[in-house]
Design a protein around this motif. Structure first.
Motif, short mmCIF file in Angstrom:
data_model
loop_
_atom_site.label_atom_id
_atom_site.label_comp_id
_atom_site.label_asym_id
_atom_site.label_seq_id
_atom_site.Cartn_x
_atom_site.Cartn_y
_atom_site.Cartn_z
N ARG A 1 0.50 -8.20 -1.56
CA ARG A 1 0.97 -7.03 -0.80
C ARG A 1 2.23 -7.39 -0.05
NH1 ARG A 1 -3.84 -5.27 2.39
NH2 ARG A 1 -2.44 -5.90 4.04
N THR A 2 3.23 -6.52 -0.11
CA THR A 2 4.48 -6.78 0.61
C THR A 2 4.62 -5.85 1.81
OG1 THR A 2 5.64 -5.30 -0.91
CG2 THR A 2 5.68 -7.65 -1.44
N SER A 3 3.80 -4.80 1.88
CA SER A 3 3.75 -3.89 3.03
C SER A 3 2.49 -3.05 2.85
CB SER A 3 4.98 -2.98 3.07
OG SER A 3 4.85 -1.93 2.12
N GLU A 4 2.30 -2.09 3.74
CA GLU A 4 1.14 -1.19 3.63
C GLU A 4 1.17 -0.40 2.32
OE1 GLU A 4 -1.58 -0.62 5.66
OE2 GLU A 4 -0.92 -2.50 6.58
N SER A 5 2.38 -0.15 1.81
CA SER A 5 2.48 0.74 0.65
C SER A 5 3.24 0.12 -0.52
CB SER A 5 3.18 2.04 1.08
OG SER A 5 4.43 1.74 1.66
N PHE B 1 10.45 4.51 -6.68
CA PHE B 1 11.16 4.47 -5.38
C PHE B 1 11.05 5.81 -4.66
CE2 PHE B 1 14.29 1.60 -7.86
CZ PHE B 1 13.46 0.50 -7.70
N PHE B 2 10.65 6.85 -5.39
CA PHE B 2 10.64 8.20 -4.85
C PHE B 2 9.75 8.26 -3.61
CE2 PHE B 2 9.21 12.75 -5.05
CZ PHE B 2 10.45 13.30 -4.79
N ASN B 3 10.35 8.59 -2.48
CA ASN B 3 9.64 8.68 -1.20
C ASN B 3 8.87 7.40 -0.85
OD1 ASN B 3 10.48 11.21 -0.39
ND2 ASN B 3 8.89 12.25 -1.60
N ASN B 4 9.33 6.27 -1.35
CA ASN B 4 8.69 5.01 -0.96
C ASN B 4 9.72 3.90 -0.76
OD1 ASN B 4 7.08 2.84 -0.44
ND2 ASN B 4 5.48 3.47 -1.89
N PRO B 5 10.36 3.90 0.41
CA PRO B 5 11.40 2.89 0.68
C PRO B 5 10.88 1.46 0.64
CG PRO B 5 10.96 4.24 2.65
CD PRO B 5 10.22 4.88 1.51
N GLU B 6 9.56 1.27 0.83
CA GLU B 6 9.02 -0.10 0.76
C GLU B 6 9.12 -0.66 -0.66
OE1 GLU B 6 8.32 -1.96 3.15
OE2 GLU B 6 7.91 -0.65 4.86
N VAL B 7 8.89 0.19 -1.65
CA VAL B 7 9.01 -0.25 -3.05
C VAL B 7 10.49 -0.55 -3.35
CG1 VAL B 7 8.62 0.37 -5.47
CG2 VAL B 7 6.97 1.06 -3.73
N ASN C 1 8.91 -7.29 -9.69
CA ASN C 1 9.94 -6.69 -8.85
C ASN C 1 9.39 -5.55 -7.98
OD1 ASN C 1 12.53 -6.45 -7.86
ND2 ASN C 1 13.47 -5.84 -9.79
N GLY C 2 8.07 -5.47 -7.87
CA GLY C 2 7.48 -4.49 -6.96
C GLY C 2 7.05 -3.18 -7.58
N HIS C 3 7.32 -3.02 -8.88
CA HIS C 3 6.82 -1.82 -9.56
C HIS C 3 6.80 -2.07 -11.06
CE1 HIS C 3 11.22 -1.19 -9.87
NE2 HIS C 3 10.96 -0.49 -10.96
N ASP C 4 6.06 -1.24 -11.78
CA ASP C 4 5.94 -1.41 -13.23
C ASP C 4 6.92 -0.51 -13.97
OD1 ASP C 4 4.06 -3.41 -13.35
OD2 ASP C 4 2.36 -2.02 -13.24
N GLY C 5 7.61 -1.07 -14.94
CA GLY C 5 8.47 -0.28 -15.82
C GLY C 5 9.92 -0.24 -15.37
#
Ligand SMILES: [Ca+2]
Length: 507
Positions: A74-78, A137-143, A127-131
């Motif tokens: 986990r790198t943050s809550e989201s 990244f949409f509405n998720n600045p943590e990603v 890199n924090g997400h798949d694909g």
């Protein structure tokens, strides 16, 4: 017979696991890592085909005996990363982190294999997400933050602890290897986490990222995308062969040898007017097409006339990647960036222009741009930075690597002789994006990827050259590239250039 023997070996391995095998599997219960879940631990005594994590590829291969640890942190809550550590039996004490490509989201399994085969404990993440998409990244600045700079940091932090737990001692030196977005991630690590790596290898870096995204969109707009078929400026892909031939006619000899390579694209002042239709020659270009080429082969400027991004690199037209921005379709990367990062959900590619470039740059809240020239902390801790860039790269022009070198030199007030102490940049004439070439006979193997043509001496291998530099204090003067049959060519460190004088020399 082979099959029976193989089966017997496997049965024996299961019945009587080797000490390395047993030790590897013990990590399942012994690893205790902050914010981390272990997804799997497996041991591979012989070259194995593996099932992969994520959505980018279904299978991957190992080539040396190793312990494989798959984990999620986990790198943050989201947000969080999915990662793998490949821990070879024959370990030379070194740690290596590897990067990603494009819009991230893919674990680079071929580089995990490359690193572990070179006896590095090697770690890569998604890199924090798949694909390969900006949608997460949409509405998720943590990603987005993971993509911008945090994923490499966290995969290294946790990866180094796994290395210590497995081998019973910490790594001696730490390295980073990445190209494209991976080159940007390496640059970002040196800027934001200067203690993370002793040596950073950054190939064809996607630095000045916000301007790169915008430039990609503008290239496409110059020829009329997304309504290219009705645009008078549209240049169909097959017409680029004509443009490539004319470019070589005008600029191939500038480096002293007619070899199909424009060794120094900066020296090429292309005049597309030579291809204008005059009623005699066919095929030829219309005035509108020539106008589009003038824009493509000129730098991109901002609203105040300030330099934003270098021009398309002359000599990269034969690349299969030419269609990335110049197919006539508006490219996915700027479109997704506008929709999911800039949050312009009513985005219309047919009106894309300067206003969008301004928006992309002004909404960069996570510093994905990666274009600070202050590497003083990295230099101060003894870090070494090795950049490389092919001149036939149609996706990220080598001009950006020159621009960054110059930015660092200017920001830190250092002449090239002082830069050499910690930062060396190698231009690779004729190389496509990160590796490969648009045509045969080009020397492009410099150890950046695993290849049969790699020589095992540091003079022709960027990874081994970096090890010599970090651990032996021997800095690479030049990198010798090889083609498939082993022919050599010297690649010069910037600002020196490769010219022909009976052989290639650096001047
Ligand atoms: Ca040439």
């Amino acid at each position: 017979m082979d099959f029976a023997l193989n089966l017997l070996t496997q049965v024996l391995a299961l019945t009587f696991p080797s000490p390395a095998h047993q030790h590897c599997l013990s990590l399942r219960s012994s690893l205790q890592l902050e914010n981390t879940t272990i997804l799997g631990v497996s041991y591979h005594a012989s070259p194995s085909k593996l099932k992969t994590l994520g959505v980018c590829q279904s299978a991957a291969g190992t080539s040396v005996p190793l312990c494989r640890v798959q984990f999620q942190t986990r790198t943050s809550e989201s947000s969080g990363i999915t990662a793998e550590a490949w821990l070879p039996d024959e370990w030379h004490g070194r740690f290596m982190a590897i990067g990603n490509g494009g819009l991230g989201g893919c674990i680079d399994y071929s580089q995990l294999d490359h690193g572990s085969a070179l006896h590095f404990a090697t770690v890569g993440s998604n890199n924090g997400h798949d694909g390969d998409t900006a949608l997460p990244f949409f509405n998720n600045p943590e990603v987005l933050t993971d993509f911008s700079h945090r994923s490499i940091h966290v995969q290294s932090l946790i990866g180094k602890q796994i290395v210590q737990a497995y081998y019973g001692r910490p790594h001696s030196k730490s390295y980073y290897l990445g190209c494209s977005t991976g080159g940007r991630q390496g640059t970002q690590s040196a800027l934001k986490y200067p203690d993370e790596f002793d040596g950073v290898i950054a190939g064809a870096p996607a630095i000045d990222f916000t301007h790169l995204i915008h430039w990609t969109g503008m290239l496409s707009r110059y020829i009329g995308a997304p309504d290219a078929s009705s645009s008078p400026a549209f240049i169909p892909l097959d017409l680029w062969q004509l443009i490539a031939a004319e470019l070589l006619r005008q600029c191939d000899a500038l480096d002293g040898v007619l070899d199909g390579i424009i060794a120094d694209p900066d020296a090429c002042d292309f005049r597309p007017e030579a291809l204008l239709c005059d009623g005699k020659k066919e095929p030829c270009l219309t005035q509108a097409q020539v106008g589009a080429l003038r824009k493509i082969y000129s730098p991109l400027y901002g609203p105040e006339g300030e330099m934003w991004y270098p021009r398309f690199s002359p000599g990269s037209e034969k690349s299969p990647l030419l269609s990335f921005a110049l197919s006539g379709q508006f490219p996915a990367y700027p479109e997704e960036w506008m929709k999911y990062v800039v949050l312009n959900t009513s985005f219309d590619a047919s009106t894309y222009g300067l206003k969008d470039g301004i928006l992309i740059a002004s909404t960069d809240i996570t510093d994905v741009a990666t274009f600070s020239g202050d590497l003083s902390a990295f230099r101060g801790r003894g870090g070494k930075f090795l950049a490389f860039h092919g001149t036939a790269d149609p996706i990220i022009p080598s001009g950006i690597s020159k621009r960054y070198y110059d930015l660092v030199a200017r920001t830190m007030g250092m002449p090239a002789t002082s830069m050499d102490e910690f930062y060396r940049f190698f231009v690779v004439p004729g190389m496509d994006h990160c590796s490969g070439a648009a045509f045969d006979g080009v020397h492009h193997h410099i150890g950046q990827v695993k290849s049969g043509a790699n020589a095992n001496e540091s003079s022709s291998h960027v990874v081994l050259a970096m090890v010599d530099w970090v651990e032996g204090g021997v800095a690479p003067e030049e990198i010798v590239g090889r083609d498939e049959v082993g022919t050599k060519r010297r690649h010069c460190r910037y600002p020196r250039r490769s010219v022909w004088d009976g052989e290639f020399i650096c001047v």
